[in-house]
Scaffold this motif. Structure first.
Motif, short mmCIF file in Angstrom:
data_model
loop_
_atom_site.label_atom_id
_atom_site.label_comp_id
_atom_site.label_asym_id
_atom_site.label_seq_id
_atom_site.Cartn_x
_atom_site.Cartn_y
_atom_site.Cartn_z
N GLN A 151 0.82 -1.20 0.00
CA GLN A 151 0.00 0.00 0.00
C GLN A 151 0.86 1.26 0.00
OE1 GLN A 151 -3.85 0.40 0.47
NE2 GLN A 151 -3.31 -1.31 -0.87
N LEU A 152 1.93 1.24 0.78
CA LEU A 152 2.80 2.42 0.87
C LEU A 152 3.40 2.79 -0.47
CD1 LEU A 152 4.66 1.87 4.27
CD2 LEU A 152 2.58 3.18 3.80
N ARG A 153 3.62 1.81 -1.30
CA ARG A 153 4.21 2.06 -2.61
C ARG A 153 3.35 3.01 -3.45
NH1 ARG A 153 4.42 -2.96 -4.18
NH2 ARG A 153 2.76 -2.79 -5.72
N LYS A 154 2.07 3.06 -3.16
CA LYS A 154 1.16 3.93 -3.90
C LYS A 154 1.30 5.40 -3.50
CE LYS A 154 -2.20 0.11 -3.84
NZ LYS A 154 -2.18 -0.31 -5.23
N TYR A 155 2.00 5.64 -2.39
CA TYR A 155 2.05 7.00 -1.84
C TYR A 155 3.43 7.64 -1.97
CZ TYR A 155 -2.52 5.92 0.08
OH TYR A 155 -3.85 5.59 0.22
N GLY A 222 8.81 -3.43 -3.66
CA GLY A 222 9.15 -2.29 -4.50
C GLY A 222 9.98 -1.21 -3.86
N PHE A 223 10.75 -1.56 -2.80
CA PHE A 223 11.63 -0.58 -2.16
C PHE A 223 13.06 -1.12 -2.13
CE2 PHE A 223 7.46 0.46 -0.40
CZ PHE A 223 7.44 1.84 -0.51
N ASP A 278 11.97 1.56 -5.57
CA ASP A 278 12.66 0.97 -6.72
C ASP A 278 12.12 1.65 -7.98
OD1 ASP A 278 13.53 -0.61 -8.84
OD2 ASP A 278 13.26 -2.50 -7.76
N PRO A 279 12.96 2.29 -8.78
CA PRO A 279 12.47 3.00 -9.98
C PRO A 279 11.64 2.13 -10.90
CG PRO A 279 14.78 3.53 -9.57
CD PRO A 279 14.42 2.42 -8.60
N ALA A 280 11.91 0.84 -10.89
CA ALA A 280 11.17 -0.07 -11.76
C ALA A 280 9.70 -0.20 -11.34
CB ALA A 280 11.82 -1.45 -11.78
#
Length: 283
Positions: A151-155, A222-223, A278-280
């Motif tokens: 969820q945090l990846r969306k922010y 994703g981090f 992560d830029p990807a």
């Protein structure tokens, strides 16, 4: 036995509503300025690594998302430094106290609060990008930490920073729990850590991580981890500490400060992680 990942989030919420974290850090009337001042002083005296890790001044005029704000000790320090803070917590009781804290210090224009489950963040928190996502000692208490991180990846945006503290598997405290409460029953370690990880015993969920496991957890969501620091061994006698006295255990009194610090850096309870998206994974 119910596996941690299957424990209902309602049990976690009820636990923290019964006694919010650091709630008893002061005997003064709850909600007064004097109470909040003493809670803060006590917290940072015992955990002096928090201000350098959070780096409050760095976030002046930037947007901060705090996951698991508790009664708002770190929240108020981000706001004091001029950050615009969005604070989230599962516990209504914690948020009630944190909101009162913000009012006491006149910082209502810098903080907004949301109540809810971090595993379902976008269901109640509008999706927008933050410069810092900060969560100190929180996601290891949610049944499915990987969902919270997803969820945090969306922010976040490409230049965002993630600062996260989770509990360290190879910590002095884990050994102490195993010996003092488990009588060496290492096969019950997960249950023992959950039960005795907090001053208010009986946490429904408490995960512990090695640095490698923490890196993998973040990478899978994703981090990228840029820094890992281990810190914090609690050296005080608990009966005295409960009475607001700071008396160290005899074996810690014998240690030179430099040796104690070395122990903290290897066997501390707090695994303090700094990461970036992560830029990807960032669109």
């Amino acid at each position: 036995m119910i596996l941690p990942g299957r424990i209902p989030i309602e049990r976690v919420r009820e636990f923290w509503n019964q006694r919010p974290c650091n709630f008893r850090h002061s005997p003064l009337p709850v909600g007064t300025r004097e109470y909040f001042d003493e809670v803060e002083a006590r917290k940072y005296f015992v955990e002096p690594h928090i201000p350098p890790f959070a780096d409050f001044p760095r976030w002046t005029n930037q947007k901060v998302l705090e996951i698991g704000c508790g009664i708002g000790t770190d929240t108020i320090n981000f706001a004091r430094q001029g950050a615009q803070v969005t604070a989230v917590d599962l516990s209504e009781k914690s948020l009630e106290i944190a909101q009162r804290r913000v009012e006491v210090y006149g910082l209502q224009d810098r903080v907004r609060f949301f109540q809810g489950n971090a595993e379902e963040l976008e269901s109640f928190l509008p999706v927008e990008q933050y410069d810092l996502v900060y969560s100190f000692g929180v996601i290891h208490h949610t049944p499915k930490p990987e969902r919270a991180l997803a969820q945090l990846r969306k922010y976040v945006h490409r230049d965002s920073v993630l600062k996260l503290m989770v509990y360290h598997r190879y910590a002095w405290k884990v050994l102490w729990i195993l010996l003092a409460f488990g009588k060496g029953r290492f096969w019950q370690l997960s249950d023992l850590v959950a039960r005795y990880s907090e001053a208010q015993m009986g946490s429904p969920v408490t995960y512990i991580y090695t640095p490698r496991e923490a890196r993998q957890l973040l990478m899978q969501q994703g981090f990228l981890v840029t820094e890992v620091a281990i810190d914090h061994i609690f050296p005080y006698r608990i009966p005295d500490y409960a009475q607001y006295r700071y008396t160290k255990e005899w074996y810690f009194r014998l240690l030179p400060a430099s040796l104690f610090k070395m122990l903290e850096r290897h066997f501390g309870w707090h695994l303090c992680i700094t990461g970036v998206p992560d830029p990807a994974w960032v669109h």
